[in-house]
Motif scaffolding. Structure first.
Motif, PDB file in Angstrom:
ATOM      1  N   LEU A 267     -71.470 -57.079 -22.948  1.00 44.37           N
ATOM      2  CA  LEU A 267     -72.814 -56.944 -22.400  1.00 44.37           C
ATOM      3  C   LEU A 267     -73.348 -58.269 -21.887  1.00 44.37           C
ATOM      4  O   LEU A 267     -73.039 -59.329 -22.428  1.00 44.37           O
ATOM      5  N   ARG A 268     -74.155 -58.192 -20.841  1.00 40.77           N
ATOM      6  CA  ARG A 268     -74.969 -59.341 -20.471  1.00 40.77           C
ATOM      7  C   ARG A 268     -76.077 -59.492 -21.516  1.00 40.77           C
ATOM      8  O   ARG A 268     -76.366 -58.563 -22.269  1.00 40.77           O
ATOM      9  N   TYR A 269     -76.700 -60.638 -21.522  1.00 41.59           N
ATOM     10  CA  TYR A 269     -77.787 -60.886 -22.462  1.00 41.59           C
ATOM     11  C   TYR A 269     -78.890 -59.841 -22.277  1.00 41.59           C
ATOM     12  O   TYR A 269     -79.390 -59.614 -21.176  1.00 41.59           O
ATOM     13  N   GLY A 270     -79.264 -59.171 -23.380  1.00 38.77           N
ATOM     14  CA  GLY A 270     -80.351 -58.195 -23.333  1.00 38.77           C
ATOM     15  C   GLY A 270     -79.998 -56.876 -22.670  1.00 38.77           C
ATOM     16  O   GLY A 270     -80.864 -56.024 -22.489  1.00 38.77           O
ATOM     17  N   GLU A 271     -78.729 -56.671 -22.338  1.00 35.51           N
ATOM     18  CA  GLU A 271     -78.330 -55.450 -21.632  1.00 35.51           C
ATOM     19  C   GLU A 271     -78.116 -54.296 -22.607  1.00 35.51           C
ATOM     20  O   GLU A 271     -77.495 -54.454 -23.642  1.00 35.51           O
ATOM     21  N   ARG A 272     -78.621 -53.133 -22.250  1.00 33.72           N
ATOM     22  CA  ARG A 272     -78.432 -51.936 -23.058  1.00 33.72           C
ATOM     23  C   ARG A 272     -77.090 -51.306 -22.706  1.00 33.72           C
ATOM     24  O   ARG A 272     -76.775 -51.096 -21.536  1.00 33.72           O
ATOM     25  N   PRO A 273     -76.268 -50.976 -23.703  1.00 37.06           N
ATOM     26  CA  PRO A 273     -74.942 -50.430 -23.420  1.00 37.06           C
ATOM     27  C   PRO A 273     -75.008 -48.999 -22.902  1.00 37.06           C
ATOM     28  O   PRO A 273     -75.987 -48.290 -23.113  1.00 37.06           O
ATOM     29  N   ALA A 274     -73.916 -48.580 -22.255  1.00 31.40           N
ATOM     30  CA  ALA A 274     -73.855 -47.236 -21.690  1.00 31.40           C
ATOM     31  C   ALA A 274     -73.410 -46.201 -22.707  1.00 31.40           C
ATOM     32  O   ALA A 274     -73.501 -45.002 -22.448  1.00 31.40           O
ATOM     33  N   CYS A 275     -72.916 -46.647 -23.861  1.00 29.19           N
ATOM     34  CA  CYS A 275     -72.424 -45.699 -24.858  1.00 29.19           C
ATOM     35  C   CYS A 275     -72.635 -46.275 -26.255  1.00 29.19           C
ATOM     36  O   CYS A 275     -72.960 -47.459 -26.413  1.00 29.19           O
ATOM     37  N   ARG A 276     -72.451 -45.443 -27.263  1.00 32.25           N
ATOM     38  CA  ARG A 276     -72.534 -45.881 -28.647  1.00 32.25           C
ATOM     39  C   ARG A 276     -71.267 -46.658 -29.016  1.00 32.25           C
ATOM     40  O   ARG A 276     -70.309 -46.714 -28.252  1.00 32.25           O
ATOM     41  N   GLY A 277     -71.264 -47.281 -30.199  1.00 35.11           N
ATOM     42  CA  GLY A 277     -70.083 -47.996 -30.650  1.00 35.11           C
ATOM     43  C   GLY A 277     -70.342 -49.489 -30.794  1.00 35.11           C
ATOM     44  O   GLY A 277     -71.491 -49.946 -30.831  1.00 35.11           O
ATOM     45  N   LEU A 278     -69.271 -50.257 -30.858  1.00 34.77           N
ATOM     46  CA  LEU A 278     -69.345 -51.705 -31.049  1.00 34.77           C
ATOM     47  C   LEU A 278     -69.316 -52.409 -29.701  1.00 34.77           C
ATOM     48  O   LEU A 278     -68.501 -52.082 -28.826  1.00 34.77           O
ATOM     49  N   HIS A 279     -70.197 -53.422 -29.541  1.00 31.76           N
ATOM     50  CA  HIS A 279     -70.318 -54.139 -28.281  1.00 31.76           C
ATOM     51  C   HIS A 279     -70.449 -55.635 -28.534  1.00 31.76           C
ATOM     52  O   HIS A 279     -71.059 -56.054 -29.524  1.00 31.76           O
ATOM     53  N   PHE A 280     -69.891 -56.435 -27.618  1.00 27.09           N
ATOM     54  CA  PHE A 280     -70.045 -57.885 -27.646  1.00 27.09           C
ATOM     55  C   PHE A 280     -71.093 -58.277 -26.618  1.00 27.09           C
ATOM     56  O   PHE A 280     -71.109 -57.750 -25.502  1.00 27.09           O
ATOM     57  N   MET A 281     -71.994 -59.232 -26.981  1.00 25.11           N
ATOM     58  CA  MET A 281     -72.997 -59.715 -26.049  1.00 25.11           C
ATOM     59  C   MET A 281     -72.743 -61.186 -25.729  1.00 25.11           C
ATOM     60  O   MET A 281     -72.707 -62.032 -26.615  1.00 25.11           O
ATOM     61  N   ASP A 282     -72.568 -61.478 -24.459  1.00 22.79           N
ATOM     62  CA  ASP A 282     -72.359 -62.844 -23.990  1.00 22.79           C
ATOM     63  C   ASP A 282     -73.660 -63.625 -24.170  1.00 22.79           C
ATOM     64  O   ASP A 282     -74.675 -63.295 -23.565  1.00 22.79           O
ATOM     65  N   SER A 283     -73.639 -64.640 -25.035  1.00 21.78           N
ATOM     66  CA  SER A 283     -74.867 -65.364 -25.326  1.00 21.78           C
ATOM     67  C   SER A 283     -74.574 -66.677 -26.013  1.00 21.78           C
ATOM     68  O   SER A 283     -73.434 -66.990 -26.365  1.00 21.78           O
ATOM     69  N   TRP A 284     -75.607 -67.450 -26.191  1.00 21.56           N
ATOM     70  CA  TRP A 284     -75.556 -68.717 -26.877  1.00 21.56           C
ATOM     71  C   TRP A 284     -75.666 -68.486 -28.382  1.00 21.56           C
ATOM     72  O   TRP A 284     -75.865 -67.372 -28.853  1.00 21.56           O
ATOM     73  N   MET A 285     -75.581 -69.567 -29.199  1.00 23.07           N
ATOM     74  CA  MET A 285     -75.522 -69.434 -30.646  1.00 23.07           C
ATOM     75  C   MET A 285     -76.889 -69.457 -31.335  1.00 23.07           C
ATOM     76  O   MET A 285     -76.982 -69.134 -32.511  1.00 23.07           O
ATOM     77  N   SER A 286     -77.966 -69.819 -30.640  1.00 26.69           N
ATOM     78  CA  SER A 286     -79.278 -69.954 -31.279  1.00 26.69           C
ATOM     79  C   SER A 286     -79.767 -68.624 -31.840  1.00 26.69           C
ATOM     80  O   SER A 286     -79.664 -67.579 -31.191  1.00 26.69           O
ATOM     81  N   SER A 287     -80.325 -68.664 -33.046  1.00 30.89           N
ATOM     82  CA  SER A 287     -80.779 -67.425 -33.686  1.00 30.89           C
ATOM     83  C   SER A 287     -81.908 -66.764 -32.915  1.00 30.89           C
ATOM     84  O   SER A 287     -81.915 -65.546 -32.713  1.00 30.89           O
ATOM     85  N   SER A 288     -82.891 -67.551 -32.455  1.00 25.68           N
ATOM     86  CA  SER A 288     -84.017 -66.938 -31.745  1.00 25.68           C
ATOM     87  C   SER A 288     -83.560 -66.331 -30.428  1.00 25.68           C
ATOM     88  O   SER A 288     -84.030 -65.263 -30.020  1.00 25.68           O
ATOM     89  N   VAL A 289     -82.639 -66.994 -29.740  1.00 28.57           N
ATOM     90  CA  VAL A 289     -82.097 -66.453 -28.498  1.00 28.57           C
ATOM     91  C   VAL A 289     -81.371 -65.134 -28.756  1.00 28.57           C
ATOM     92  O   VAL A 289     -81.601 -64.131 -28.075  1.00 28.57           O
ATOM     93  N   LEU A 290     -80.505 -65.120 -29.748  1.00 25.17           N
ATOM     94  CA  LEU A 290     -79.678 -63.943 -29.994  1.00 25.17           C
ATOM     95  C   LEU A 290     -80.486 -62.763 -30.487  1.00 25.17           C
ATOM     96  O   LEU A 290     -80.311 -61.631 -30.020  1.00 25.17           O
ATOM     97  N   PHE A 291     -81.368 -62.962 -31.441  1.00 31.66           N
ATOM     98  CA  PHE A 291     -82.111 -61.851 -32.006  1.00 31.66           C
ATOM     99  C   PHE A 291     -83.015 -61.206 -30.958  1.00 31.66           C
ATOM    100  O   PHE A 291     -83.222 -59.992 -30.969  1.00 31.66           O
ATOM    101  N   LEU A 292     -83.557 -62.007 -30.054  1.00 27.57           N
ATOM    102  CA  LEU A 292     -84.353 -61.463 -28.964  1.00 27.57           C
ATOM    103  C   LEU A 292     -83.488 -60.617 -28.039  1.00 27.57           C
ATOM    104  O   LEU A 292     -83.858 -59.502 -27.658  1.00 27.57           O
TER     105      LEU A 292
END
Length: 399
Positions: A267-292
């Motif tokens: 996934l891109r950052y903040g992108e909603r997936p097209a299906c259920r299941g496990l997904h990887f999100m391309d992002s940085w390591m900061s907690s505030s960035v990731l949780f948002l």
């Protein structure tokens, strides 16, 4: 396993019932902030200015704000702006407002040019926000299945216990969640380097696998362009002090938090997936960035799995509201961290390390605790009234 949640008109299930104010551009943020100060109980997120950003960053900002409004933890939304179509196409009514309305939740709008000025818009905004609060309060919790949940995880301040106890316990929970039909997100592109070949094998789609490997290569190349070796930057000093020696060692422990299920998409950052299941999100390591970003993608509960590092010294603050509408469950597999910071944490996976229980047994306990939180029990972070500074993961240039 069951929990009690808020079933939304689009079929998604939330674990909280927030009313959210969303500006369709930074210029209208002050209007939203003033409304939020007058109306008790509403939430607002103010992002950085989209003006002067490249199209990629504008799209990320719009996707993040829109995604927060669409999150199942949000029961009603007030969109505020200078104009109905915002300042850029990414914030237009069709691109920004209509997807929020499509969720079926109560949505109201306030635009300055339609109200005749700021004072009138503020008065209208207060009135509409109060009405939305009442509308959202009519929602009632109903029984839901484990497969209705969407969870996410970040690991931080990693040490040797992260890969031995804390992260594998989360991975066990993710495997059970995905098997039940739920969704799970993990991320941190810098935290898979050295283990990316193991993660790549688990992608079900060749195109998504290529996207993932391209994201990893991009991070390494960007570091080289700055004259840096990513492996000399990471692990960070706190990781090294806690016993980790190489980025590969850190990454092998980090990816264990994703479990063993097939990965559906990158996934891109903040992108909603097209299906259920496990997904990887391309992002940085900061907690505030990731949780948002996780919350914007639809996660209803963020898990922060921490190791040792500064926690052992008792000198790190807990995470508060970095997910804005999605609470954070704070856990550790390090018994010393639990001893030092247990009052600010929600769960301990240390029994695995101490050989008092297996990964599967502690995973069952964590899953039960997650269902309790999903049914209304507060996380420790939710007991603080703190507006934490939250960043958006932007990669482009300002002009």
């Amino acid at each position: 396993m069951k929990f009690s949640g808020y079933r939304r008109p689009d079929g998604s299930v939330g674990i909280r019932n927030h009313t959210l104010i969303v500006p369709n551009g930074r210029a209208a943020a002050d209007l939203g902030v003033l409304i939020s100060k007058v109306v008790a109980g509403v939430k607002i997120f103010v992002a950085t200015n989209e003006n002067g950003r490249d199209p990629q960053d504008r799209a990320t900002l719009a996707r993040t704000l829109r995604g927060l409004a669409m999150n199942p933890n949000v029961g009603a939304v007030l969109v505020v702006g200078l104009t109905r179509n915002g300042s850029h196409a990414e914030f237009s009514e069709a691109a920004f407002l209509e997807p929020i309305r499509a969720t079926g939740k109560p949505v109201e709008t306030v635009f300055l040019d339609e109200c005749g000025g700021f004072d009138a818009a503020l008065a209208q905004g207060v009135r509409k926000a109060r009405g939305l609060l009442v509308a959202a309060s009519r929602a009632r919790r109903t029984e839901a299945d484990l497969g209705d949940l969407t969870l996410s995880v970040k690991c931080g301040y990693s040490d040797t216990t992260s890969g031995m106890a804390g992260n594998p316990v989360v991975g066990n929970v993710f495997d059970r969640l995905v098997a039940a039909g739920g969704s799970a997100y993990f991320a941190e592109t810098t935290e898979v380097i050295g283990a990316e070949h193991l993660v790549a094998r688990r992608f079900t789609d060749d195109g998504e696998r290529k996207e993932f490997l391209a994201a990893v290569a991009r991070v390494e190349n960007e570091a080289r362009e700055l004259g840096q070796d990513i492996r000399s930057i990471n692990p960070i000093p706190a990781n090294i002090a806690a016993g980790l020696t190489t980025l590969e060692e850190k990454s092998l422990g980090a990816v264990s938090k994703s479990g063993t299920s097939p990965i559906q998409s990158c996934l891109r950052y903040g992108e909603r997936p097209a299906c259920r299941g496990l997904h990887f999100m391309d992002s940085w390591m900061s907690s505030s960035v990731l949780f948002l970003g996780f919350a914007a993608a639809g996660s209803v509960l963020n898990i922060f799995q921490v190791g040792g590092g500064n926690f052992v010294k008792g000198c790190m603050m807990p995470v508060f509201t970095a997910g804005v509408v999605a609470p954070v469950l704070f856990m550790t597999g390090n018994p010393h961290t639990w001893e030092k910071a247990g009052e600010d944490m929600d769960f301990s996976a240390a029994p695995v390390l101490e050989r008092h229980a297996s990964i599967e047994e502690v995973g069952s306990r964590l899953l039960e605790h997650i269902c309790d939180i999903a049914s209304g029990e507060l996380t420790r972070g939710e007991t603080f009234n703190v507006d934490e500074t939250v960043e958006v993961f932007l990669r482009g240039h300002c002009f």
